[in-house]
Structure formats: structure tokens, C-alpha cells
Design an enzyme around this catalytic site. Structure first.
Site, short mmCIF file in Angstrom:
data_model
loop_
_atom_site.label_atom_id
_atom_site.label_comp_id
_atom_site.label_asym_id
_atom_site.label_seq_id
_atom_site.Cartn_x
_atom_site.Cartn_y
_atom_site.Cartn_z
CD GLU A 163 -2.67 0.95 2.59
OE1 GLU A 163 -3.54 2.00 2.78
OE2 GLU A 163 -2.40 0.23 3.45
CE LYS B 97 -7.55 0.98 3.17
NZ LYS B 97 -6.10 1.60 4.09
CB CYS C 157 -4.54 -1.90 4.00
SG CYS C 157 -3.83 -2.09 5.75
#
Length: 258
Positions: free
Chosen positions: A42, A110, A144
């Protein structure tokens, strides 16, 4: 069948040139070992812990950074997935970029931002289930914290993903091993897919990272795993046909009632 490489990496916070050079080196090594795709962590391009400098380092998905990654992918002959800070209009997103040096780049943003640090820097995107076809397989992307919500992985599995690639920045904590070594294999098992979870290691000015990257198979086993401290290049065979018996015995997707 496809061979995947996962780069557990100690990124240089605020130094995209150094981080791109590290990804370039890993891409060449991955290609030498027969991989057709490399996954980096990430925000690997900027470094996760760069703070407000990330806002200045953010680039559009068709900017110079993406062009550089495309050139790296083309030269090495491997596709690359890496986290980067994406500027889109007046917003900055915590994004992952897929490039193969030939086709158009694919961007995933994300959806579940973690903590005040991320919420101060990025705009979240709505959850999505985009599928990338590469090397004869269908791939999905998460970043994540996204993978810690089972609905996100299930959404991709229902859309046909055979593997989910997850750049991450899991911090060191008393529950990091539970997430990396137990939750991730469960996500693979409950959806009968592969999950590649690719973390940072080491420290920067703001965070210490847990390492513990891994590639989980549909039967819940880790095909490859890294330690907590050092950089590592993991490799694993992504071969859905080898897990046909597991899929036949664990029919969660087919039996799900909604």
C-alpha cells in the site's frame, strides 16, 4: 496456472524515485523466477508514512509515475500492482494501480480508510468489484483495511475473482499476526480463492510495520509467507484447478442465502 510474486518492502518515505527503483529491481527478479505479476505494498510509491507530503506527491492515474511503472512492467515482462497516492480532481485517493506495459492501466481506490491518519489525507471510494483478467485468471484488488471486512472479499468472489491482491500497510501490534496469518487464510478459505497480502516492513518516522506478508490458498494454507522484519520476495503458484476438491467440499458461495 500463474506464478505470483509479492514484494515485502521497506519503502523510503517521501522518495518515489527510490521506491520505483526498488520495484523495478523486484520486477526483474520476479521475471527471472518465472512470475507473471508482482504485487507491492500500500502506498509503496510514496511510502505509507509520508504524512502530508503525500498530498504533494499524488499523481493522476495517467501521470508520469504510471508511465514509469508501465515501462518497468514492459521491460521486465511482468504485470505490476502497487499502491500509490492518486490525484483525481480536487481529491486524493489511496489507490492501487495495475499495469502490464501493454493494456490500459487499471486503478482501484480504497473504500475503507483506516484511522485519523488516512481520513485526513484521502477520500474513500464506494466499494466495488472490478475484475482484471491476466494470465488466464480473474483478479480482484483490495487495499489493507478493505480485506478485513468479509463483505469486500465476498463481493469480488461473487464477481468471479479467483485471486484477490491486497497491497497493505499493516502496523506492528499485538493483533497483527492474527490478521496476517489467520484472518487472511480464512478470507481465502471462506471464498475458495487465493489472497495475496503484501505488507511493508521496518519503520519510518510515523509507523512501525508488521511485515508478515503471505499468499493464501483456497484451502486456507499459506503458500508463502515472510517474517516480521526484513524485505522478502515471495513466490507462489496460483493454480485454481489444484484446489477443485476444496471448492467441491466447501461450497460457501453456492450455499449463501441473502
Amino acid at each position: 496456472m500463474m506464478r505470483i510474486a509479492a514484494l515485502q518492502m521497506q519503502a523510503a518515505a517521501g522518495d518515489p524515485a527510490a521506491n520505483l527503483a526498488r520495484i523495478e529491481k523486484a520486477a526483474a527478479e520476479a521475471a527471472e523466477k518465472g512470475a507473471s505479476i508482482l504485487v507491492a505494498p500500500e502506498l509503496a510509491v510514496t511510502g505509507y508514512g509520508s504524512g502530508e507530503a503525500i498530498l504533494d506527491l499524488a499523481e493522476p492515474a495517467d501521470g508520469p509515475m504510471a508511465g514509469r511503472l508501465g515501462a518497468i512492467a514492459r521491460a521486465a515482462g511482468v504485470a505490476i500492482v502497487t499502491g500509490f497516492a492518486e490525484r483525481g480532481g480536487n481529491a486524493v485517493y489511496n489507490s492501487a494501480l495495475f499495469v502490464d506495459g501493454a493494456s490500459l492501466a487499471v486503478v482501484y481506490r480504497k473504500s475503507h480508510l483506516y484511522g485519523d491518519y488516512e481520513r485526513a489525507l484521502f477520500r474513500p471510494e464506494k466499494p466495488s468489484a472490478g475484475i482484471i483478467e491476466h494470465g488466464g485468471l480473474k483478479l480482484g484488488l483490495l487495499i489493507c483495511y478493505d480485506v478485513e471486512f468479509p463483505e469486500n472479499v465476498r463481493r469480488l468472489a461473487q464477481a468471479g475473482a479467483q485471486a484477490v491482491l491486497v497491497p497493505t500497510a499493516l502496523p506492528a501490534s499485538d493483533h497483527a499476526a492474527l490478521i496476517a496469518q489467520k484472518m487472511i487464510p480464512v478470507r481465502a478459505f471462506e471464498n475458495q480463492i487465493f489472497v495475496a497480502y503484501v505488507n511493508h516492513c521496518g519503520t519510518d518516522e510515523r509507523f512501525a510495520y508488521a511485515g508478515l506478508s503471505g499468499i493464501a490458498a483456497p484451502d486456507g494454507n499459506l503458500l508463502a509467507k515472510a517474517g516480521a522484519r526484513n524485505e522478502a520476495l515471495l513466490l507462489a503458484r496460483i493454480e485454481p484447478e489444484a484446489y477443485r476438491a476444496s471448492a467441491a467440499e466447501n461450497t460457501y458461495l453456492a450455499d449463501l442465502k441473502v
